[in-house]
Write a protein that holds these residues in place. Sequence first.
Motif, PDB file in Angstrom:
ATOM      1  N   GLN A  63       0.835  -1.191   0.000  1.00 18.34           N
ATOM      2  CA  GLN A  63       0.000   0.000   0.000  1.00 18.34           C
ATOM      3  C   GLN A  63       0.874   1.247   0.000  1.00 18.34           C
ATOM      4  O   GLN A  63       1.524   1.566   0.993  1.00 18.34           O
ATOM      5  CB  GLN A  63      -0.940  -0.034   1.189  1.00 18.34           C
ATOM      6  N   MET A  64       0.875   1.896  -1.158  1.00 12.28           N
ATOM      7  CA  MET A  64       1.733   3.065  -1.354  1.00 12.28           C
ATOM      8  C   MET A  64       0.972   4.108  -2.150  1.00 12.28           C
ATOM      9  O   MET A  64      -0.011   3.791  -2.806  1.00 12.28           O
ATOM     10  CB  MET A  64       2.960   2.667  -2.188  1.00 12.28           C
ATOM     11  N   PRO A  65       1.457   5.346  -2.142  1.00  8.15           N
ATOM     12  CA  PRO A  65       0.834   6.347  -3.011  1.00  8.15           C
ATOM     13  C   PRO A  65       1.019   5.988  -4.484  1.00  8.15           C
ATOM     14  O   PRO A  65       1.939   5.248  -4.842  1.00  8.15           O
ATOM     15  CB  PRO A  65       1.592   7.635  -2.678  1.00  8.15           C
ATOM     16  N   LYS A  66       0.122   6.514  -5.296  1.00 11.79           N
ATOM     17  CA  LYS A  66       0.168   6.432  -6.768  1.00 11.79           C
ATOM     18  C   LYS A  66      -0.132   5.050  -7.339  1.00 11.79           C
ATOM     19  O   LYS A  66      -1.093   4.876  -8.069  1.00 11.79           O
ATOM     20  CB  LYS A  66       1.526   6.912  -7.312  1.00 11.79           C
ATOM     21  N   LEU A  67       0.716   4.087  -7.075  1.00  9.42           N
ATOM     22  CA  LEU A  67       0.488   2.729  -7.576  1.00  9.42           C
ATOM     23  C   LEU A  67       0.684   1.783  -6.414  1.00  9.42           C
ATOM     24  O   LEU A  67       1.607   1.967  -5.625  1.00  9.42           O
ATOM     25  CB  LEU A  67       1.535   2.362  -8.640  1.00  9.42           C
ATOM     26  N   ASP A  68      -0.159   0.743  -6.313  1.00  9.35           N
ATOM     27  CA  ASP A  68       0.114  -0.202  -5.235  1.00  9.35           C
ATOM     28  C   ASP A  68       1.154  -1.217  -5.698  1.00  9.35           C
ATOM     29  O   ASP A  68       1.547  -1.253  -6.867  1.00  9.35           O
ATOM     30  CB  ASP A  68      -1.174  -0.850  -4.709  1.00  9.35           C
ATOM     31  N   GLU A  71       0.413  -3.338  -8.775  1.00 11.45           N
ATOM     32  CA  GLU A  71       0.450  -2.588 -10.029  1.00 11.45           C
ATOM     33  C   GLU A  71       1.896  -2.345 -10.455  1.00 11.45           C
ATOM     34  O   GLU A  71       2.225  -2.413 -11.640  1.00 11.45           O
ATOM     35  CB  GLU A  71      -0.302  -1.266  -9.876  1.00 11.45           C
ATOM     36  N   ARG A 151      -8.952   0.831 -12.976  1.00 15.74           N
ATOM     37  CA  ARG A 151      -7.965   1.624 -13.699  1.00 15.74           C
ATOM     38  C   ARG A 151      -6.886   0.681 -14.218  1.00 15.74           C
ATOM     39  O   ARG A 151      -6.636  -0.371 -13.649  1.00 15.74           O
ATOM     40  CB  ARG A 151      -7.350   2.668 -12.780  1.00 15.74           C
TER      41      ARG A 151
ATOM     42  N   ALA B 275      -1.631   8.806   3.589  1.00 13.53           N
ATOM     43  CA  ALA B 275      -0.754   7.693   3.227  1.00 13.53           C
ATOM     44  C   ALA B 275      -0.637   7.525   1.712  1.00 13.53           C
ATOM     45  O   ALA B 275       0.313   6.939   1.223  1.00 13.53           O
ATOM     46  CB  ALA B 275      -1.260   6.395   3.851  1.00 13.53           C
ATOM     47  N   ASN B 276      -1.620   8.057   0.966  1.00 12.87           N
ATOM     48  CA  ASN B 276      -1.577   7.919  -0.486  1.00 12.87           C
ATOM     49  C   ASN B 276      -0.929   9.103  -1.182  1.00 12.87           C
ATOM     50  O   ASN B 276      -0.861   9.140  -2.410  1.00 12.87           O
ATOM     51  CB  ASN B 276      -2.996   7.748  -1.036  1.00 12.87           C
ATOM     52  N   PRO B 307      -4.969   4.148  -5.793  1.00 11.62           N
ATOM     53  CA  PRO B 307      -5.525   2.798  -5.878  1.00 11.62           C
ATOM     54  C   PRO B 307      -6.520   2.578  -4.749  1.00 11.62           C
ATOM     55  O   PRO B 307      -6.348   3.100  -3.647  1.00 11.62           O
ATOM     56  CB  PRO B 307      -4.305   1.886  -5.732  1.00 11.62           C
ATOM     57  N   ARG B 309      -8.541   1.054  -1.705  1.00  6.72           N
ATOM     58  CA  ARG B 309      -8.148   0.244  -0.549  1.00  6.72           C
ATOM     59  C   ARG B 309      -9.346  -0.483  -0.003  1.00  6.72           C
ATOM     60  O   ARG B 309     -10.452   0.019  -0.010  1.00  6.72           O
ATOM     61  CB  ARG B 309      -7.541   1.150   0.529  1.00  6.72           C
TER      62      ARG B 309
END
Lengths: 256, 361
Positions: A63-68, A71, A151, B275-276, B307, B309
């Motif tokens: 779980q990260m920003p922009k792309l997980d 992805e 997406r 967090a995103n 994305p 969650r």
Amino acid sequence: MSTETTPKIRAVIVDDEDLARQILREFLSSHPEIEIVTECSNGFEAVKAVAELKPDLAFLDIQMPKLDGFEVLELIGNDTAVIFVTAHDNFAIRAFEVHAVDYLLKPVSAVRFEAALKRAKERLEGKAPANPTSAADLAAAARPPAQYLERIPVRDGSRVFIIPVAKLDYVEAQDDYVALASEGKKHLKQQTIASLETSLDPSRFLRVHRSYIVNLERVAKIEPYSKDSHVAVLTSGAQLPVSRAGYTRLREILDR
Amino acid sequence: MHPLLGQLRRVLLYLVAWAPLAALLAYLLSMTRQIRPVEAAVLAVPLCLFYAFFCLSAWYPCRTTPVDRTSFEKLLMTHLGGALVAAGVWTFTAWLLAWILSSSINSFHTLTERLLPQLPLVLVTGILLYLLSVFFYYVLIALEASRTAEARVMQMSILAREAELKALKAQVNPHFLFNSLNSISALTSSDPAKAREMCILLGDFLRRTLGLGEKSAIPLEEEMSLIHAFLAVEKTRFGARLQMEETIAQDSLSVDVPPLLLQPLIENAISHGIANLVEGGWIHLNVGCENGSVSIVVENLFDPEAPMRRRNGVGLANVRQRLHTRYGNRSTFAAGAEGDRFRVAITLPAGKMSEREVSAT
């Protein structure tokens, strides 16, 4: 200086939290055979770094920003071995289905870390055969059932584009690739049309031809083409061939 | 569904209840001495049996004209009309029965003629009996309504309790714990003092949440200090990416709120918002108090293209449900995105601990 030193394993660390990267760095510090080529704090950076630096190994948060993390893996392909590092234990099965080397849970234990590293080295030394299936196809197969893509991430060199499926006009098969037509542009992605088809919501997208999937909202009209085939004219003006089977399915949906 | 039909036991009980009525009718008929008691009984019993079944139909107009939602005129018209028709039928049946008896059985000779002067009495009895069954059905409906109301109250309180428990269980999100422990693990070698501090912050937060299980309400001030303990831990993980800004009206600090109502909102803002975001972002918490109600607004930046969650919305749905079961229409809940901002606004009645204690004694 010995000239016979084996080449170092080049690794990237991807995590949006500074301290999470720090502990991996610390664990790796006792492994001189591994070189950390860069650290990234989000998915975009990670894809860019892997495309440019072509590392052997990537430690990926999910779980990260922009792309997980999934992805990112889908976009960087099979050449980089991936070890997922996450606090969530519920992605483990999916992680192995996309051929991740290992799946480490936070807080990360040193023993587990060493084991993962060992597996990664085995994979890199070719003891485990590299998988011929494209990463995107694996990701499509590992997607939880009844959950469709919202997406589609695509990579062009080191740049990443995110195409929301609502903006996708149609998909065209081109050998091992699919061309995604969206907002007047076409984006290439290494994936088979059949595997992409399973990831798209069947109430919104339809395979009208062996080589074409169309966004049903974009279909303006259907015209006869030859005795057995038709063409679908999209709102953008694009014309797609429609096979006989595709025509039957299309009529079924449009007449509803 | 008719409340009596369909269950043999109820139908039998109902018929037994008609037995004294049949006896009464026979007595009334024989009072004039024109009709012998035997004749009266032979007339009254089948007549009442017939009428008992006929009056079952009174249930239907009763159900369609609920006594508390129908005008008096309409009630009167419906049931008097019904009573007249029913009593008419019953009187005619009485006469028919008498005619059959007098023409077929010798000893019942001239019963028809002797019954004739009694027919007005029969008619009035019919009307009264019909109205009696109307009354009976209304009582039955009222009983049924109070029973469902009671069941609903029970159901609501069970739901409320469940929501509370779920909220408390969901509180300490295990992933928050795992991530924090991972941070502490990283700090132990690079910055032991910081690691120790974070252990203490985490312990402080956990201890505060533990004690809340038994309490149904806490002053906002206590909830705020819980949020501060939570934020202190998250600050260590996210560093400068997490910026929190609070505007809290002084008079709202003593107001009572359900425990752990705000904390999930802040946690949501962090895990789905901050967090995103690569560069992080802000969370604004605004609490005001006016006209006897507290308004709480949590606003945060988020990445609309992030994305999806899994847990998204679970925390919010829980807060909404807790508010609804506890305060009903006296509270409001609104959540939504506007561009790159996510906003949750709630209002709830402002009660105070001290006031409750006063009213309780």
